[in-house]
Write a protein that holds these residues in place. Structure first.
Motif, short mmCIF file in Angstrom:
data_model
loop_
_atom_site.label_atom_id
_atom_site.label_comp_id
_atom_site.label_asym_id
_atom_site.label_seq_id
_atom_site.Cartn_x
_atom_site.Cartn_y
_atom_site.Cartn_z
N SER A 188 91.55 -11.59 -47.24
CA SER A 188 91.91 -11.99 -48.61
C SER A 188 90.68 -12.56 -49.34
CB SER A 188 93.05 -13.00 -48.60
OG SER A 188 92.62 -14.26 -48.13
N VAL A 191 88.26 -9.55 -50.10
CA VAL A 191 88.69 -8.79 -51.28
C VAL A 191 88.32 -9.56 -52.55
CG1 VAL A 191 90.73 -7.99 -52.54
CG2 VAL A 191 90.55 -7.57 -50.10
N LEU A 192 88.55 -10.86 -52.54
CA LEU A 192 88.23 -11.69 -53.69
C LEU A 192 86.74 -11.63 -54.02
CD1 LEU A 192 89.57 -13.70 -55.68
CD2 LEU A 192 89.05 -15.52 -54.07
N ALA A 193 85.93 -11.53 -52.97
CA ALA A 193 84.48 -11.52 -53.14
C ALA A 193 83.92 -10.10 -53.33
CB ALA A 193 83.82 -12.17 -51.93
N GLY A 194 84.78 -9.10 -53.23
CA GLY A 194 84.31 -7.72 -53.36
C GLY A 194 83.54 -7.24 -52.15
N ARG A 196 89.82 -7.96 -58.56
CA ARG A 196 89.61 -8.53 -57.23
C ARG A 196 90.59 -9.68 -56.97
NH1 ARG A 196 83.09 -9.37 -57.06
NH2 ARG A 196 82.48 -7.20 -57.03
N ILE A 244 84.76 -18.98 -54.24
CA ILE A 244 84.32 -17.59 -54.48
C ILE A 244 84.42 -17.25 -55.97
CG2 ILE A 244 84.85 -15.17 -53.99
CD1 ILE A 244 85.84 -16.11 -51.21
#
Lengths: 309, 240
Positions: free
Chosen positions: A104, A107-110, B3, B85
């Motif tokens: 998770s 994904v948030l960080a690419g 994202r 992030i």
């Protein structure tokens, strides 16, 4: 000025954080050298975690500023590739597997899922990756938190009490891990209230107490001035010679002197010149633990009972 | 933003929370449809449509789903991991809101299938006019919209309050105590509260209810207000 900022991975200037009448952080200033492993030390409640939270944009300061590579955390264009931080070992959902927790975040960080597998392998959690994180042991939780910090392969790691709750094997693993990070040229800021956990790993130390800076610098310097233990059958004559040379002498045991102000070679030369026999000559520095306790122990108040002499 | 949305959808799929709420939803739908058809004696088209409009009870469940989902980020302290992030907490909240809105639509669709699969055969034997395609579309559309909007609003409330126990209890009190009491005592005010407006979106029909379009606008207004307040509060909140 620009050069100075390049050398400082972290710069904290006049930082204060008050909760009502309580000052958690009080006009704190320090710098962390880029490429160094720095211990951020202080007893529980000294303000370490609050300082790190402000540094990472998770709390707002009452005054002052905290910069990472010359800018506040919120202004960093790509935080995950710049800073990896572990502030809470419970920063995951207990019902989610360690692997999915990291996915998770990836994904948030690419970042691709393959990076998740890499960091799981790095912290030796590959086999436990599909277990629910709530079932992890303390050591596994710490390693999961460390895995999250490494996802973006950042140049700066900020770790808050990463050794808390670890058994001796876990502490040894953490020490090796930190050494590997340092060998990669990363900057590491690691907070701790247990000196033995970081003393063998850090280059520099920052010591705070009651939210204020009490000392900072290379760990060797903080270890204090060197003293020399010397054993001789003619102790009184030796003590007189040493005092004549301007050094300080104290009696540690019956036939041992502790000398401050001269190094071992100087004491040896002095004894030789005076024709005094030596049975032992041993340099030793005050341990980081001793210096730390000296810096962070409050003097007893008038109301507190004094220890018997 | 994609994202954030993808990450939130992955998080939704990887715990049992969504499944738990879906399970509660199934039980609730079964109860509502069975009681509505077997004991409610629906004879008019409106009565029959309301039996199938499961969005009315289900929207409250999904409202709680959003509240629990958003507050669990604070309870389990995962909110800090995300903020390290993506430092913009508003961006994270919007992404979470959209993800829960989509999840609400998904759960709503599943419940509609259950509702229609049980309700239509039971209603076919009831006396009175049969339901038209328009009735079915109204029941389905209103229910889905109520579920999606309910979940989104729940996230807004959850981010605003942050404390899970306080947020859940507060929402329950508003939906099951304040809303009906105010609707009875001051209907011109009570109909604008979010519990009553969600019911109106779902198709509940009483003399005091808002029209469908107005009810959607009211819920969107509540959601926008919750998001704005949550964004303002969250940007000033120290993450523990």
């Amino acid at each position: 000025m620009v050069g100075e900022e390049r050398e400082s991975a972290i710069r904290v200037v006049g930082l204060s954080k008050r909760y009502g009448a309580t000052a958690a952080v009080d006009d704190l200033s320090f710098e962390v050298r880029a490429g160094a492993v720095t211990g951020f030390l202080g007893p529980n409640g000294a303000g370490k975690t609050t300082t790190l939270r402000i540094l990472l944009g998770l709390a707002r300061p009452t005054a002052g500023q905290a910069m990472i590579f010359g800018q506040p955390f919120a202004a960093i264009a790509d935080p995950v590739r710049t800073v990896g931080a572990a502030l809470e070992i419970s920063g995951f959902h207990p019902g989610r597997s360690g692997r999915n927790h990291l996915r998770s975040l990836a994904v948030l960080a690419g970042l691709p899922f393959s990076r998740v597998e890499e960091v799981l392998k790095l912290v030796e959690l590959t086999d436990a990756g599909d277990r629910r994180a709530g079932k992890y042991s303390m050591g596994m939780r710490q390693r999961l938190a460390l895995a999250a910090t490494l996802l973006g392969d950042p140049s700066l790691l900020v770790l808050d009490e990463p050794a808390n709750g670890l058994d001796p094997q876990g502490i040894r693993w953490l020490r090796d891990f930190l050494r590997a990070m340092a060998a990669d040229g990363r900057t590491v800021l690691i907070s701790s209230h247990v000196l033995s956990e970081v003393a063998q790993t850090v280059d520099d130390v920052i010591v705070i107490h009651h939210g204020r800076l009490v000392d900072e610098g290379p760990v060797d310097r903080l270890s204090g001035p060197q003293r020399v233990s010397v054993r001789s059958p003619r102790l009184a004559d030796l003590a007189a010679e040493i005092e004549r040379a301007g050094a300080e002498v104290s009696h540690a045991e019956n036939d041992v002197l502790v000398v401050s102000g001269l190094n071992a070679a100087q004491v040896g030369d002095l004894a030789f010149a005076a024709g005094l026999p030596l049975h032992e000559l041993a340099p030793h520095a005050a341990s980081l633990e001793e210096v730390f306790l000296e810096l962070t122990t409050d003097p007893p108040t008038a109301h507190e009972p004094q220890a018997p002499a | 933003m994609s994202r954030v949305l993808s990450s939130e959808l992955l998080k939704l799929r990887t715990t049992r929370t969504a499944l738990g709420f879906a399970g509660v939803g199934v039980l609730l739908v079964l109860l509502v449809v069975l009681v509505g058809t077997l004991a409610g004696n629906p004879t008019t088209a409106i009565d029959k449509r309301q039996v199938l409009s499961i969005g009315d009870p289900l929207a409250a469940v999904l409202l709680l789903f959003g509240v629990v989902g958003a507050t669990s980020e604070y309870r389990h302290r995962t909110v800090a991991a995300g903020a390290l992030i993506v430092p913009s907490r508003l961006r994270l909240s919007i992404g979470r809101m959209v993800a829960y809105g989509l999840a609400g639509l998904g759960v709503g669709a599943l419940m509609l299938i259950v509702s229609f699969a049980i309700g239509i055969p039971l209603l076919s034997g009831a006396s009175g006019p049969s339901l038209t395609a328009s009735d079915y579309a109204q029941a389905a559309g209103g229910s889905l919209l109520a579920c999606g909007l309910g979940a989104m609003l729940g996230v807004g409330i959850g981010v605003l309050v942050a404390n899970q126990v306080a947020a859940v209890i507060g929402t329950l009190v508003i939906v099951f105590v304040v809303d009906p009491v105010l609707l009875g005592v001051l209907p011109h005010v009570g109909k604008f509260l979010f519990g009553n407006a969600l019911s109106a979106v779902a198709g509940r029909s009483t003399s005091h209810e808002l029209a469908f379009g107005a009810a959607v606008a009211v819920i969107l207004g509540w959601t926008a207000l919750a998001l704005a307040l949550a964004g303002w509060v969250d940007s000033r909140r120290d993450i523990a």
